[in-house]
Write a protein that holds these residues in place. Sequence first.
Motif, PDB file in Angstrom:
ATOM      1  N   PRO A 386      -9.442 -12.523  23.625  1.00 49.51           N
ATOM      2  CA  PRO A 386      -8.821 -13.176  22.535  1.00 49.51           C
ATOM      3  C   PRO A 386      -7.994 -14.569  22.674  1.00 49.51           C
ATOM      4  CG  PRO A 386      -7.032 -11.769  24.395  1.00 49.51           C
ATOM      5  CD  PRO A 386      -8.303 -11.292  24.446  1.00 49.51           C
ATOM      6  N   VAL A 387      -8.101 -15.199  20.783  1.00 47.37           N
ATOM      7  CA  VAL A 387      -7.848 -16.241  20.684  1.00 47.37           C
ATOM      8  C   VAL A 387      -7.184 -16.660  19.674  1.00 47.37           C
ATOM      9  CG1 VAL A 387      -9.692 -17.848  21.887  1.00 47.37           C
ATOM     10  CG2 VAL A 387     -10.392 -16.831  19.484  1.00 47.37           C
ATOM     11  N   THR A 388      -6.961 -17.753  19.640  1.00 45.58           N
ATOM     12  CA  THR A 388      -6.173 -17.613  18.064  1.00 45.58           C
ATOM     13  C   THR A 388      -6.508 -19.197  17.450  1.00 45.58           C
ATOM     14  OG1 THR A 388      -4.054 -16.727  18.063  1.00 45.58           O
ATOM     15  CG2 THR A 388      -3.688 -17.921  16.846  1.00 45.58           C
ATOM     16  N   ILE A 389      -6.934 -19.113  15.913  1.00 50.74           N
ATOM     17  CA  ILE A 389      -7.939 -20.273  15.094  1.00 50.74           C
ATOM     18  C   ILE A 389      -6.113 -20.620  14.796  1.00 50.74           C
ATOM     19  CG2 ILE A 389      -9.675 -21.144  13.685  1.00 50.74           C
ATOM     20  CD1 ILE A 389     -11.044 -18.813  14.423  1.00 50.74           C
ATOM     21  N   VAL A 390      -6.735 -21.920  14.916  1.00 51.90           N
ATOM     22  CA  VAL A 390      -5.220 -22.742  14.128  1.00 51.90           C
ATOM     23  C   VAL A 390      -6.035 -23.637  13.168  1.00 51.90           C
ATOM     24  CG1 VAL A 390      -2.934 -24.011  13.570  1.00 51.90           C
ATOM     25  CG2 VAL A 390      -3.629 -22.526  15.939  1.00 51.90           C
ATOM     26  N   LEU A 391      -5.372 -23.758  11.840  1.00 52.19           N
ATOM     27  CA  LEU A 391      -6.443 -24.738  11.128  1.00 52.19           C
ATOM     28  C   LEU A 391      -4.767 -25.446  10.311  1.00 52.19           C
ATOM     29  CD1 LEU A 391      -8.306 -23.020   8.663  1.00 52.19           C
ATOM     30  CD2 LEU A 391      -9.025 -24.263  10.639  1.00 52.19           C
TER      31      LEU A 391
END
Length: 451
Positions: A386-391
């Motif tokens: 599980p990861v979090t993508i931050v744009l």
Amino acid sequence: MAANADEVYKELNAEDVDELRPMEIESLCVNCEENGTTRLLCTSIPYYKAVILMSFECPHCGCKNNEIQSGEAVQEHGTEIVLRVREQADLRRQLVKSEYASIEVPELELTIPSRSQPGEVTIVEGVLDRVRSGLNQDQEKRRLTDPENAQKIDEFVKRIDDCVALKTTWTLKLHDPSGNCFIQNPDPRHVDPRCIVSHYSRPADEIKMLGLADDQDQLDQPETAEWKSYEDAKQEVVHFHTNCPNCNAPTEVNMKPTDIPFFQTVIIMAQVCDKCGYKTTEVKSGGGIRPNGCKLILKLEKPEDLTRDVLKSDTCSLSIPELDLDVGYGALGGRFTTVEGLLIATKEQIDMQSSFFMGDSAVSEDKEKVKSFLDQLDKALALELPVTIVLDDPAGNSYVQSLSAPLDDPRLQKEFYERNWEQNEELGLNDMKVENYGELDAVTEEKEEDE
């Protein structure tokens, strides 16, 4: 019949030595005017590009020369790289430049024009070493015949030595119209804090220098396309003529504005060359810079999260905190894709950079770090990690599809913020004068009417 590019440019392989034997050509030595031997080797560097290696040696006077030329087609855009040299590690960064690249060191008032040096693979320190060697070449003779200029050269060489010894910090600017240049990032997983890479549309003089157009050609710019109105343009595809950046054959670029639901209008541009099959796509924001920056935070938990549409603008940076990954806004460019496509593009870029500069001489610890990171990224793509993508887009022109719009999406978070001075500086907003703009415009029109 023309040979296939894969047959001409063989990949480097220690086991197939016979297939990598260079071609030998007898050629004139410019030093003693006797005949020497030039060796040519067309090869493909894995995960990088096709190159032509050239080596000359004269058996009469011992003169030697090595050169590298890109075997790749000219890239779609030119590239400009600015490196701030602050540490010893910066001097050891590997550097790739084509013969069309120009180099500038503002602190030394040094400019090396394009096509004045052959293409080469070197290190940052090697750029200054080459300049110093050229200046010292006839210095002893010059001290006898022209002592005044010889003293000036000695003083300049001393300044170069101070830069190499890092007694003073300096900046290296690499401007390459062909786009075939590169400066190594010591840690491809993170934004390079001292190196800025930008891409630009080539002006007419650079297009002609690269041989993509004749000197007599009048190059049409995309801005000359006549649109009836902005609303009419949304209903049709606009075509304008250009030349293919790969084979220089006449082709067309198709451009059409389109509306993204619950977001804004974007401009999609696509080009397909009928002669060589070259394809390219690009997405630009149809609006101006937003009043606030926007940070989009997406948690990857379900397969449908990978299929979400993503619009990443040129000013947007990407980070994944769980993988300690931080990609700058200029790394991937502007693109309209899916979350999965964005992660795959990130992996390919890191893999390409690390593979070229992680050869046999690389530290094994660095190799293991890169390999471990790529394995973790594969697990994230498989939803095993599980990861979090931050744009983070200071201009506010990036978008991630919401699966429950117009309602709140539980796995997508939007944060709007006020830009700081540095972000406004990067966007060019600090130098914009907007006070009394309408009044100044009216005064200008009155002056033009009087004239």
